[in-house]
Write a protein that holds these residues in place. Structure first.
Motif, PDB file in Angstrom:
ATOM      1  N   LEU A  64       0.827  -1.216   0.000  1.00  0.00           N
ATOM      2  CA  LEU A  64       0.000   0.000   0.000  1.00  0.00           C
ATOM      3  C   LEU A  64       0.857   1.261   0.000  1.00  0.00           C
ATOM      4  O   LEU A  64       0.591   2.223  -0.727  1.00  0.00           O
ATOM      5  CB  LEU A  64      -0.917   0.005   1.224  1.00  0.00           C
ATOM      6  N   HIS A  65       1.907   1.242   0.820  1.00  0.00           N
ATOM      7  CA  HIS A  65       2.825   2.393   0.874  1.00  0.00           C
ATOM      8  C   HIS A  65       3.495   2.594  -0.485  1.00  0.00           C
ATOM      9  O   HIS A  65       3.627   3.739  -0.952  1.00  0.00           O
ATOM     10  CB  HIS A  65       3.876   2.170   1.961  1.00  0.00           C
ATOM     11  N   ALA A  66       3.891   1.486  -1.115  1.00  0.00           N
ATOM     12  CA  ALA A  66       4.527   1.574  -2.434  1.00  0.00           C
ATOM     13  C   ALA A  66       3.560   2.162  -3.466  1.00  0.00           C
ATOM     14  O   ALA A  66       3.962   2.988  -4.300  1.00  0.00           O
ATOM     15  CB  ALA A  66       5.001   0.189  -2.871  1.00  0.00           C
ATOM     16  N   ILE A  67       2.302   1.761  -3.418  1.00  0.00           N
ATOM     17  CA  ILE A  67       1.303   2.315  -4.340  1.00  0.00           C
ATOM     18  C   ILE A  67       1.168   3.826  -4.115  1.00  0.00           C
ATOM     19  O   ILE A  67       1.122   4.608  -5.070  1.00  0.00           O
ATOM     20  CB  ILE A  67      -0.061   1.607  -4.175  1.00  0.00           C
ATOM     21  N   LYS A  68       1.143   4.242  -2.846  1.00  0.00           N
ATOM     22  CA  LYS A  68       1.047   5.677  -2.528  1.00  0.00           C
ATOM     23  C   LYS A  68       2.210   6.454  -3.140  1.00  0.00           C
ATOM     24  O   LYS A  68       2.047   7.580  -3.618  1.00  0.00           O
ATOM     25  CB  LYS A  68       1.036   5.890  -1.009  1.00  0.00           C
ATOM     26  N   LEU A  69       3.405   5.849  -3.125  1.00  0.00           N
ATOM     27  CA  LEU A  69       4.594   6.535  -3.634  1.00  0.00           C
ATOM     28  C   LEU A  69       4.662   6.537  -5.161  1.00  0.00           C
ATOM     29  O   LEU A  69       5.420   7.308  -5.742  1.00  0.00           O
ATOM     30  CB  LEU A  69       5.860   5.879  -3.078  1.00  0.00           C
ATOM     31  N   GLY A  70       3.906   5.637  -5.800  1.00  0.00           N
ATOM     32  CA  GLY A  70       3.900   5.633  -7.265  1.00  0.00           C
ATOM     33  C   GLY A  70       4.281   4.334  -7.936  1.00  0.00           C
ATOM     34  O   GLY A  70       4.312   4.248  -9.159  1.00  0.00           O
ATOM     35  N   TYR A  71       4.611   3.288  -7.165  1.00  0.00           N
ATOM     36  CA  TYR A  71       4.886   1.984  -7.789  1.00  0.00           C
ATOM     37  C   TYR A  71       3.605   1.472  -8.446  1.00  0.00           C
ATOM     38  O   TYR A  71       2.520   1.565  -7.858  1.00  0.00           O
ATOM     39  CB  TYR A  71       5.334   0.959  -6.742  1.00  0.00           C
ATOM     40  N   ARG A  72       3.758   0.905  -9.641  1.00  0.00           N
ATOM     41  CA  ARG A  72       2.587   0.388 -10.348  1.00  0.00           C
ATOM     42  C   ARG A  72       2.782  -1.048 -10.861  1.00  0.00           C
ATOM     43  O   ARG A  72       1.843  -1.641 -11.367  1.00  0.00           O
ATOM     44  CB  ARG A  72       2.226   1.320 -11.527  1.00  0.00           C
TER      45      ARG A  72
ATOM     46  N   LEU B 203      -1.163  -9.191  -1.611  1.00  0.00           N
ATOM     47  CA  LEU B 203      -1.187  -8.257  -2.737  1.00  0.00           C
ATOM     48  C   LEU B 203      -2.631  -7.961  -3.145  1.00  0.00           C
ATOM     49  O   LEU B 203      -2.989  -6.799  -3.389  1.00  0.00           O
ATOM     50  CB  LEU B 203      -0.392  -8.836  -3.911  1.00  0.00           C
ATOM     51  N   GLY B 204      -3.452  -9.003  -3.205  1.00  0.00           N
ATOM     52  CA  GLY B 204      -4.859  -8.804  -3.554  1.00  0.00           C
ATOM     53  C   GLY B 204      -5.569  -7.885  -2.588  1.00  0.00           C
ATOM     54  O   GLY B 204      -6.341  -6.995  -2.999  1.00  0.00           O
ATOM     55  N   GLU B 205      -5.322  -8.073  -1.284  1.00  0.00           N
ATOM     56  CA  GLU B 205      -5.947  -7.209  -0.265  1.00  0.00           C
ATOM     57  C   GLU B 205      -5.473  -5.766  -0.419  1.00  0.00           C
ATOM     58  O   GLU B 205      -6.262  -4.824  -0.278  1.00  0.00           O
ATOM     59  CB  GLU B 205      -5.607  -7.727   1.129  1.00  0.00           C
ATOM     60  N   ALA B 206      -4.179  -5.602  -0.707  1.00  0.00           N
ATOM     61  CA  ALA B 206      -3.629  -4.252  -0.868  1.00  0.00           C
ATOM     62  C   ALA B 206      -4.236  -3.562  -2.094  1.00  0.00           C
ATOM     63  O   ALA B 206      -4.551  -2.365  -2.046  1.00  0.00           O
ATOM     64  CB  ALA B 206      -2.107  -4.308  -0.999  1.00  0.00           C
ATOM     65  N   ILE B 207      -4.413  -4.308  -3.185  1.00  0.00           N
ATOM     66  CA  ILE B 207      -5.015  -3.730  -4.391  1.00  0.00           C
ATOM     67  C   ILE B 207      -6.446  -3.287  -4.102  1.00  0.00           C
ATOM     68  O   ILE B 207      -6.858  -2.177  -4.458  1.00  0.00           O
ATOM     69  CB  ILE B 207      -4.981  -4.748  -5.557  1.00  0.00           C
ATOM     70  N   ALA B 208      -7.218  -4.154  -3.432  1.00  0.00           N
ATOM     71  CA  ALA B 208      -8.613  -3.820  -3.104  1.00  0.00           C
ATOM     72  C   ALA B 208      -8.682  -2.574  -2.223  1.00  0.00           C
ATOM     73  O   ALA B 208      -9.525  -1.686  -2.433  1.00  0.00           O
ATOM     74  CB  ALA B 208      -9.276  -5.014  -2.413  1.00  0.00           C
ATOM     75  N   GLU B 209      -7.761  -2.492  -1.260  1.00  0.00           N
ATOM     76  CA  GLU B 209      -7.760  -1.325  -0.363  1.00  0.00           C
ATOM     77  C   GLU B 209      -7.330  -0.061  -1.095  1.00  0.00           C
ATOM     78  O   GLU B 209      -7.879   1.021  -0.866  1.00  0.00           O
ATOM     79  CB  GLU B 209      -6.849  -1.586   0.842  1.00  0.00           C
ATOM     80  N   ALA B 210      -6.362  -0.200  -1.991  1.00  0.00           N
ATOM     81  CA  ALA B 210      -5.902   0.956  -2.777  1.00  0.00           C
ATOM     82  C   ALA B 210      -7.040   1.507  -3.635  1.00  0.00           C
ATOM     83  O   ALA B 210      -7.177   2.731  -3.797  1.00  0.00           O
ATOM     84  CB  ALA B 210      -4.722   0.557  -3.654  1.00  0.00           C
ATOM     85  N   LEU B 211      -7.861   0.620  -4.165  1.00  0.00           N
ATOM     86  CA  LEU B 211      -9.022   1.048  -4.954  1.00  0.00           C
ATOM     87  C   LEU B 211     -10.053   1.742  -4.049  1.00  0.00           C
ATOM     88  O   LEU B 211     -10.607   2.779  -4.415  1.00  0.00           O
ATOM     89  CB  LEU B 211      -9.650  -0.144  -5.669  1.00  0.00           C
ATOM     90  N   ARG B 212     -10.280   1.157  -2.865  1.00  0.00           N
ATOM     91  CA  ARG B 212     -11.239   1.747  -1.922  1.00  0.00           C
ATOM     92  C   ARG B 212     -10.806   3.147  -1.491  1.00  0.00           C
ATOM     93  O   ARG B 212     -11.611   4.062  -1.367  1.00  0.00           O
ATOM     94  CB  ARG B 212     -11.388   0.860  -0.675  1.00  0.00           C
ATOM     95  N   LEU B 213      -9.491   3.276  -1.248  1.00  0.00           N
ATOM     96  CA  LEU B 213      -8.945   4.563  -0.797  1.00  0.00           C
ATOM     97  C   LEU B 213      -8.711   5.533  -1.956  1.00  0.00           C
ATOM     98  O   LEU B 213      -8.242   6.647  -1.739  1.00  0.00           O
ATOM     99  CB  LEU B 213      -7.616   4.330  -0.059  1.00  0.00           C
ATOM    100  N   ARG B 214      -8.973   5.060  -3.180  1.00  0.00           N
ATOM    101  CA  ARG B 214      -8.751   5.840  -4.396  1.00  0.00           C
ATOM    102  C   ARG B 214      -7.292   6.261  -4.569  1.00  0.00           C
ATOM    103  O   ARG B 214      -6.994   7.345  -5.095  1.00  0.00           O
ATOM    104  CB  ARG B 214      -9.694   7.052  -4.463  1.00  0.00           C
ATOM    105  N   LEU B 215      -6.380   5.405  -4.115  1.00  0.00           N
ATOM    106  CA  LEU B 215      -4.953   5.618  -4.402  1.00  0.00           C
ATOM    107  C   LEU B 215      -4.693   5.345  -5.872  1.00  0.00           C
ATOM    108  O   LEU B 215      -3.752   5.871  -6.465  1.00  0.00           O
ATOM    109  CB  LEU B 215      -4.094   4.681  -3.545  1.00  0.00           C
ATOM    110  N   ILE B 216      -5.523   4.466  -6.435  1.00  0.00           N
ATOM    111  CA  ILE B 216      -5.531   4.234  -7.880  1.00  0.00           C
ATOM    112  C   ILE B 216      -6.988   4.336  -8.327  1.00  0.00           C
ATOM    113  O   ILE B 216      -7.894   4.029  -7.568  1.00  0.00           O
ATOM    114  CB  ILE B 216      -4.952   2.849  -8.258  1.00  0.00           C
TER     115      ILE B 216
END
Length: 321
Positions: free
Chosen positions: A39-47, A61-74
């Motif tokens: 999640l931290h990596a997604i916030k910084l810009g890793y894709r 990884l799946g949980e982090a992706i779902a959370e990133a979508l919920r938080l609108r990080l992506i």
């Protein structure tokens, strides 16, 4: 730092982020720490995120992706490039599709961007994902039929691209004799201390993109050492440039036209590893790095057995270690 800060490279019809985040942590196990780091990596810009069935990191990884979508990080799943790998016990034609379906279920995704054959060898079906494993279960891989099953996964749209990992020039040649789809990627060990010049030249001729793992020596893993980060030549270059040794290693790999995977749970290092795109190594730096004595870190000895398909490390890698 936004998601546009990591350059992408065009490989066929695919746009691949040149810097990816690895999730192989030994002993292989999912963890909350892993999820938070992703999640931290997604916030910084890793894709680009790299996982594998054997790592047990697909659920995190799946949980982090779902959370990133919920938080609108992506804004959408399409913003990420996800790689996973077929483990050796599933390296049989009838098990490839079910293995990918299991991977997708664990990730909570409808497709992945890249699916790789993890190693050019199989284990007897049903022997699971334990590492180390019983060498008596090692069996030759039927490259032709396993690759046909990988191609079927691609045709079904469950993976956008297919490729291999830890394949030598000779084994790639064998695979290419019968393939309809050329592997998009060969993911291999590569660092300033193991530069893979011959393999990179071969892959370039065949239209296969190289992705580097263990660019910093994989310290803290089953096979890792400190020799890369302790290399005096790299230390001198890093000091002169005001960079870390890790940044010099990653920049060098990037300058070879190779994509690179790096793993860290340390927030400062996750950020530092991104800071390699606004400077260059000098010709003198590159010359010094080209003179570094070469030594492979990962020998793959768990796949070597006098009664198995590969009797020596030389046979497994088809070259001098």
């Amino acid at each position: 730092m936004g998601s546009n800060s990591i350059p992408r490279i065009r490989v066929g019809s695919t746009s691949l982020p040149v810097l990816g985040f690895g999730t192989a942590v030994f002993p292989f196990a999912a963890s909350e720490t892993m999820k938070e780091s992703i999640l931290h990596a997604i916030k910084l810009g890793y894709r680009h995120f790299d996982t594998a069935a054997v790592y047990n990191s697909e659920p995190s990884l799946g949980e982090a992706i779902a959370e990133a979508l919920r938080l609108r990080l992506i804004t959408s799943r399409e913003g990420l490039f996800i790689t996973s790998k077929l483990w050796c016990s599933d390296g049989h034609p009838h098990l490839v599709l079910p293995a990918l379906q299991t991977t997708l279920q664990k990730l909570g995704l409808e497709y992945i961007d890249l699916y790789l054959i993890h190693f050019p060898v199989s284990l007897k079906p049903g022997t699971g994902y334990e590492v180390p494993f019983n060498k008596e279960n090692l069996v030759p891989m039927d490259f032709k039929c396993v690759w046909e099953a990988m191609e079927e996964c691609h045709r079904l749209g469950l993976t956008k691209n297919i490729g291999v990992s830890n394949f030598s020039c000779k084994k790639l040649d064998q695979l290419l004799l019968t393939s309809n789809i050329t592997p998009m990627v060969n993911q291999v060990e590569m660092s300033p201390l193991w530069q893979q010049n011959k393999l990179r030249e071969f892959c370039e001729k065949k239209g296969i993109h190289v992705v580097a793992y263990s660019p910093l020596g994989a310290r803290g893993t089953l096979w890792g050492t400190n020799q890369v980060l302790d290399c005096e030549i790299l230390k001198e270059i890093a000091k002169a440039r005001g960079k870390t040794v890790a940044q010099v290693c990653l920049r060098w790999v990037y300058e070879q036209g190779v994509s690179v995977l790096v793993k860290s749970y340390n927030k400062e290092r996750i950020k530092e590893n991104l800071e390699i795109f606004d400077w260059t190594l000098s010709l003198e730096d590159c010359h010094k790095i080209s003179q570094i004595s070469q030594q492979k870190r990962y020998h793959g000895l768990e796949f070597v057995w006098d009664k198995g398909p590969y009797k020596s490390a030389l046979e497994f890698w088809d070259k001098k270690i």
